[in-house]
Design a protein around this motif. Structure first.
Motif, PDB file in Angstrom:
ATOM      1  N   UNK A 231       0.851  -1.188   0.000  1.00  0.00           N
ATOM      2  CA  UNK A 231       0.000   0.000   0.000  1.00  0.00           C
ATOM      3  C   UNK A 231       0.884   1.234   0.000  1.00  0.00           C
ATOM      4  N   UNK A 232       0.535   2.235  -0.812  1.00  0.00           N
ATOM      5  CA  UNK A 232       1.333   3.460  -0.905  1.00  0.00           C
ATOM      6  C   UNK A 232       0.496   4.658  -0.493  1.00  0.00           C
ATOM      7  N   UNK A 233       1.152   5.638   0.166  1.00  0.00           N
ATOM      8  CA  UNK A 233       0.503   6.909   0.493  1.00  0.00           C
ATOM      9  C   UNK A 233       1.570   7.967   0.725  1.00  0.00           C
ATOM     10  N   UNK A 234       1.181   9.235   0.561  1.00  0.00           N
ATOM     11  CA  UNK A 234       2.065  10.370   0.799  1.00  0.00           C
ATOM     12  C   UNK A 234       1.613  11.101   2.060  1.00  0.00           C
ATOM     13  N   UNK A 235       2.569  11.580   2.826  1.00  0.00           N
ATOM     14  CA  UNK A 235       2.213  12.446   3.948  1.00  0.00           C
ATOM     15  C   UNK A 235       1.510  13.691   3.436  1.00  0.00           C
ATOM     16  N   UNK A 236       0.304  13.953   3.922  1.00  0.00           N
ATOM     17  CA  UNK A 236      -0.414  15.224   3.717  1.00  0.00           C
ATOM     18  C   UNK A 236      -0.748  15.532   2.263  1.00  0.00           C
ATOM     19  N   UNK A 237      -0.644  14.561   1.380  1.00  0.00           N
ATOM     20  CA  UNK A 237      -0.948  14.775  -0.040  1.00  0.00           C
ATOM     21  C   UNK A 237      -1.894  13.682  -0.532  1.00  0.00           C
ATOM     22  N   UNK A 238      -2.914  14.080  -1.283  1.00  0.00           N
ATOM     23  CA  UNK A 238      -3.774  13.118  -1.962  1.00  0.00           C
ATOM     24  C   UNK A 238      -3.153  12.710  -3.289  1.00  0.00           C
ATOM     25  N   UNK A 239      -3.581  11.568  -3.774  1.00  0.00           N
ATOM     26  CA  UNK A 239      -3.157  11.065  -5.082  1.00  0.00           C
ATOM     27  C   UNK A 239      -4.376  11.007  -5.996  1.00  0.00           C
ATOM     28  N   UNK A 240      -4.244  11.550  -7.187  1.00  0.00           N
ATOM     29  CA  UNK A 240      -5.318  11.458  -8.181  1.00  0.00           C
ATOM     30  C   UNK A 240      -4.979  10.321  -9.138  1.00  0.00           C
ATOM     31  N   UNK A 241      -5.758   9.246  -9.100  1.00  0.00           N
ATOM     32  CA  UNK A 241      -5.500   8.089  -9.951  1.00  0.00           C
ATOM     33  C   UNK A 241      -5.878   8.423 -11.396  1.00  0.00           C
ATOM     34  N   UNK A 242      -4.940   8.211 -12.337  1.00  0.00           N
ATOM     35  CA  UNK A 242      -5.209   8.563 -13.735  1.00  0.00           C
ATOM     36  C   UNK A 242      -5.007   7.401 -14.703  1.00  0.00           C
ATOM     37  N   UNK A 243      -4.337   6.326 -14.260  1.00  0.00           N
ATOM     38  CA  UNK A 243      -4.057   5.221 -15.195  1.00  0.00           C
ATOM     39  C   UNK A 243      -3.785   3.954 -14.417  1.00  0.00           C
ATOM     40  N   UNK A 244      -4.353   2.849 -14.885  1.00  0.00           N
ATOM     41  CA  UNK A 244      -4.046   1.526 -14.358  1.00  0.00           C
ATOM     42  C   UNK A 244      -3.668   0.621 -15.519  1.00  0.00           C
ATOM     43  N   UNK A 245      -2.421   0.194 -15.557  1.00  0.00           N
ATOM     44  CA  UNK A 245      -1.961  -0.840 -16.493  1.00  0.00           C
ATOM     45  C   UNK A 245      -2.405  -0.576 -17.926  1.00  0.00           C
ATOM     46  N   UNK A 246      -2.240   0.672 -18.361  1.00  0.00           N
ATOM     47  CA  UNK A 246      -2.507   0.992 -19.756  1.00  0.00           C
ATOM     48  C   UNK A 246      -3.882   1.540 -20.046  1.00  0.00           C
ATOM     49  N   UNK A 247      -4.716   1.728 -19.032  1.00  0.00           N
ATOM     50  CA  UNK A 247      -6.051   2.292 -19.224  1.00  0.00           C
ATOM     51  C   UNK A 247      -6.190   3.586 -18.427  1.00  0.00           C
ATOM     52  N   UNK A 248      -6.681   4.650 -19.094  1.00  0.00           N
ATOM     53  CA  UNK A 248      -7.028   5.858 -18.355  1.00  0.00           C
ATOM     54  C   UNK A 248      -8.238   5.576 -17.484  1.00  0.00           C
ATOM     55  N   UNK A 249      -8.220   6.109 -16.276  1.00  0.00           N
ATOM     56  CA  UNK A 249      -9.292   5.844 -15.321  1.00  0.00           C
ATOM     57  C   UNK A 249     -10.075   7.116 -15.015  1.00  0.00           C
ATOM     58  N   UNK A 250     -11.285   6.939 -14.493  1.00  0.00           N
ATOM     59  CA  UNK A 250     -12.004   8.055 -13.895  1.00  0.00           C
ATOM     60  C   UNK A 250     -11.155   8.579 -12.744  1.00  0.00           C
TER      61      UNK A 250
END
Length: 563
Positions: A231-250
C-alpha cells in the motif's frame, strides 16, 4: 485489359513500398547484465545490475514504436527477460518466457524486437529464469501517448518511476535452494525497498524525488516484489488516480492505494502543501506485523533555504486484519472505473470496448491449490502443477514435435473435485482464435494471490468474497471495467475477467507470487491462427536460438504467409 492489370500491379507495388518505408520509429537499447553487490536492506548481497544500474534502465517510448533490446549476458547463469504487460501483438516469440524462448547463455547475447502496438501506460520488465527476479534485474517501461493523441489530464511537470518490492536478505541462489528442497516456502521478507532504497523514517535519508511548489507530478508505481501486496501513500498529499496498467481511469482522489504483485498504476500529486520534506510511505498488506519503508519527497523551495525534515508521525496504514482489510481492498477495486471519454491508443477486437454485448463462447474456471508431490511442495491450477521443458513449448509446436514434449488440455475448464491431488506436467490449454472468453479465478486458500496474462489485456469485471456461481454474472461491471493485464484474488474469494483470444501465439498465465510461479502455478495458452496468415502471427525470427530436441533440426518453412 492489359493496361488495367499493369496499373493495378503498379498501385499494389506502390502500397507495398509505402508500407515498407513508413514503418513506425525504432528505439534501441544495449544492456550489459552483470552481478554486483548492494546493501538494499542493510546487508551486502549479490544483485543483478543492467548497465551497472539497480533498478535497470527505464525504457521510455511512445505508442507503436518498435523496441530493440540487445541483451549481453555477463553473469554465469542463463537468463531471459519478459515485458510485463506489453502485449507483443502477433509476436509471442519475444515474450521471454521459458515456454517460448531458449535462455540466453552466459557469454552470449540476444536481441529482443517487439512493438508497443496500440498501447499506453505503465509497465515493467524482469528476468524469468530461475529465481533471478529475487536478485533484481527489473526496470520500468513507460509507453507515452503520441503527441497527436490527447491525454485526459494536464501534462505533469515531471514523471517519477517508483518500483516497490518486498526484499529478502538471502541471495536468489539460496532462495532457489530452499524451494528446490521442497520442505518449506519462503518466509517473511526482510524489508521493503523503494527503487534502490529502504528508508526507515528517521529523517536522515536523502530525497528520492524533488518537487517545485504549485506544480503537479506523475508518479508511476509498480509492485515488482516476490510475495507481498503493498500500500502506498504520501504524507499530507492526496493522489489522483489517472491510469491503471494501460487504461485511463475516472480520476478519483485517494489517500492510499493498494498495489498487488505485478501491478502498475499512475497518480498525479500536486505540491500544494507547506514547502518542506514529506514521506512517501509503503506498507505491507494482509500480514502482521506490517513492514514499512519510506522515501523522502522534497520541496525544492523552502523558507530561507533551510531543509525542514518530514514529520516523524507516519500516516496510518489501512486496516490490515481480515476480513476488514479484504473488504476495504475489494471496495477500492470497485471504485476503479475506465474513463470512457478519454482518447487512447488501444486495439478494439470485435468491438470489445463494448464488451458487455459480446457473447461469451467459453468459461474457464481456475482454482489454485497447494500440496506435496513426492514429498515436495508444489502449487497447481486445477490440479496441474506446470513444469518447464527442455524444449520450449512454442518451439516444439512450431517444429511439429509438440506430441514429444507436451499434451494439450491436461487441465480441464473447471476445478476437479479433489484439488489436493496434484500432477506435475507441462500445462498447455488450446485457445480458439478470436473466441471471447470468461476466466474465473477461485481462491479457497488463506493467502492473497495475483495473476498476470501475457499477450492480452482483459476486462476485470468483478472481485467478490465467497464461491462463484453463474448467478454472479448479474453483478459484473459490464460498462466501464478497467482493461488491464493483472488481477488479484483475495482469500476465500473469486475474480472474473473477460478477454478476446485475438492475439495468436503461445501465452503465459501465471501467478505473480514468485515461489508459486516457480513451483508450478502457471499455464500456457496456445492460440493458433486458422488462416496461417502474417496478419495474425509472425514467423519465427531468423536469429531465434534453438534448444532441446529441435536444436539440430532443420528450420521448417515459414508457417505463415502474407496472403
Amino acid at each position: 485489359m492489359f493496361k488495367k492489370l499493369v496499373l493495378s500491379f503498379v498501385f499494389v507495388s506502390w502500397l507495398f513500398v509505402v508500407r515498407v518505408h513508413c514503418e513506425d520509429p525504432y528505439v534501441f537499447f544495449k544492456w550489459h547484465v552483470t552481478f554486483g553487490n548492494l546493501s538494499l536492506v542493510g546487508v551486502p548481497q549479490q544483485v543483478i545490475l543492467i548497465n551497472g544500474k539497480f533498478p535497470g534502465p527505464t525504457i521510455n517510448c511512445s505508442t507503436n514504436e518498435n523496441i530493440v533490446v540487445n541483451v549481453f549476458n555477463e553473469i554465469n547463469e542463463p537468463i531471459l527477460f519478459t515485458w510485463n504487460g506489453i502485449r507483443q501483438r502477433k509476436n509471442s516469440w519475444q515474450d521471454g518466457r521459458p515456454g517460448v524462448n531458449c535462455p540466453i547463455q552466459p557469454g552470449t547475447n540476444y536481441t529482443y524486437k517487439f512493438q508497443v502496438k496500440d498501447q499506453i501506460g505503465s509497465f515493467f520488465y524482469y528476468p524469468t529464469t530461475s529465481l533471478h527476479r529475487a536478485a533484481g534485474g527489473y526496470g520500468a517501461i513507460n509507453v507515452h501517448s503520441r503527441p497527436k493523441i490527447p491525454v485526459p489530464f494536464d501534462w505533469p511537470a515531471e514523471e517519477f518511476n517508483v518500483l516497490i518490492a518486498d526484499w529478502y536478505i538471502k541471495s536468489h541462489s539460496a532462495l532457489k535452494k530452499i524451494l528446490d528442497g521442497g520442505k518449506r516456502t519462503l518466509r517473511r521478507p526482510a524489508g521493503i525497498i523503494i527503487n534502490d532504497k529502504s528508508g526507515k523514517g528517521d529523517g536522515k535519508d536523502e530525497p528520492l524525488f524533488t518537487m517545485q511548489p504549485g506544480l503537479t507530478y506523475r508518479f508511476r508505481f509498480c509492485n515488482v516484489g516476490l510475495k507481498t501486496s503493498l500500500n502506498v501513500r504520501f504524507q499530507d498529499h492526496d493522489m489522483k488516480l489517472v491510469e491503471i496498467e494501460g487504461s485511463h481511469t475516472v480520476q478519483y482522489d485517494y489517500d492510499s492505494l493498494d498495489i498487488h504483485l505485478g501491478q502498475c498504476l499512475s497518480v498525479l500529486v500536486t505540491a500544494d502543501q507547506e514547502p518542506k520534506d514529506y514521506y512517501l510511505v509503503v506498507y505491507t498488506r494482509f500480514r502482521k506485523p506490517s513492514l514499512n519503508a519510506t522515501a523522502t519527497i522534497r520541496y525544492a523551495s523552502t523558507p530561507d533555504g533551510m531543509v525542514v525534515r518530514p514529520s516523524a508521525e507516519l500516516p496510518p496504514p489501512p486496516p490490515n486484519d481480515p476480513p476488514l482489510a479484504i473488504a476495504w481492498s475489494i471496495n477500492q477495486f470497485r471504485s476503479f472505473k475506465r474513463n470512457l471519454t478519454a482518447s487512447a491508443a488501444r486495439p478494439n477486437p470485435q468491438g470489445s470496448y463494448r464488451y458487455g454485448s459480446i457473447n461469451i463462447t467459453r468459461t474457464i474456471r481456475i482454482a489454485s491449490s497447494a500440496g506435496t508431490v513426492n514429498g515436495k511442495i508444489r502449487y497447481a491450477l486445477n490440479g496441474i502443477s506446470h513444469e518447464d521443458t527442455e524444449t520450449p513449448l512454442k518451439l516444439a509446436e512450431y517444429f511439429g514435435v509438440a506430441d514429444k514434449v507436451f499434451e494439450y488440455n491436461s487441465m480441464k475448464d473447471k476445478p476437479p473435485d479433489n484439488l489436493n491431488r496434484i500432477v506435475v506436467k507441462p500445462n498447455v490449454l488450446n485457445g480458439t482464435y478470436r473466441n471471447f472468453v470468461e476466466i474465473i479465478f477461485e481462491n479457497s486458500e488463506k493467502s492473497i494471490q495475483s495473476y498476470h496474462l501475457s499477450g492480452y489485456t482483459f476486462f476485470a469485471v468483478a472481485i467478490e468474497s465467497g464461491k462463484w456461481s453463474p448467478k454472479n454474472r448479474k453483478d459484473y461491471n459490464m460498462i466501464d471495467a478497467v482493461s488491464r493485464y493483472s488481477i488479484q484474488v483475495y482469500p476465500g474469494s473469486w475474480a472474473a475477467i473477460l478477454t478476446a483470444f485475438d492475439n495468436a501465439g503461445m501465452w503465459n498465465l501465471r501467478a505473480q507470487t514468485l515461489e508459486r510461479n516457480y513451483l508450478g502455478q502457471q499455464l500456457y495458452i496456445s492460440v493458433l491462427s486458422p488462416e496461417k496468415s502474417l496478419r495474425d502471427e509472425y514467423n519465427i525470427p531468423e536469429t531465434f536460438p534453438l534448444c532441446g530436441i529441435v536444436e539440430d533440426m532443420p528450420m521448417p518453412p515459414p508457417a505463415y504467409t502474407m496472403f
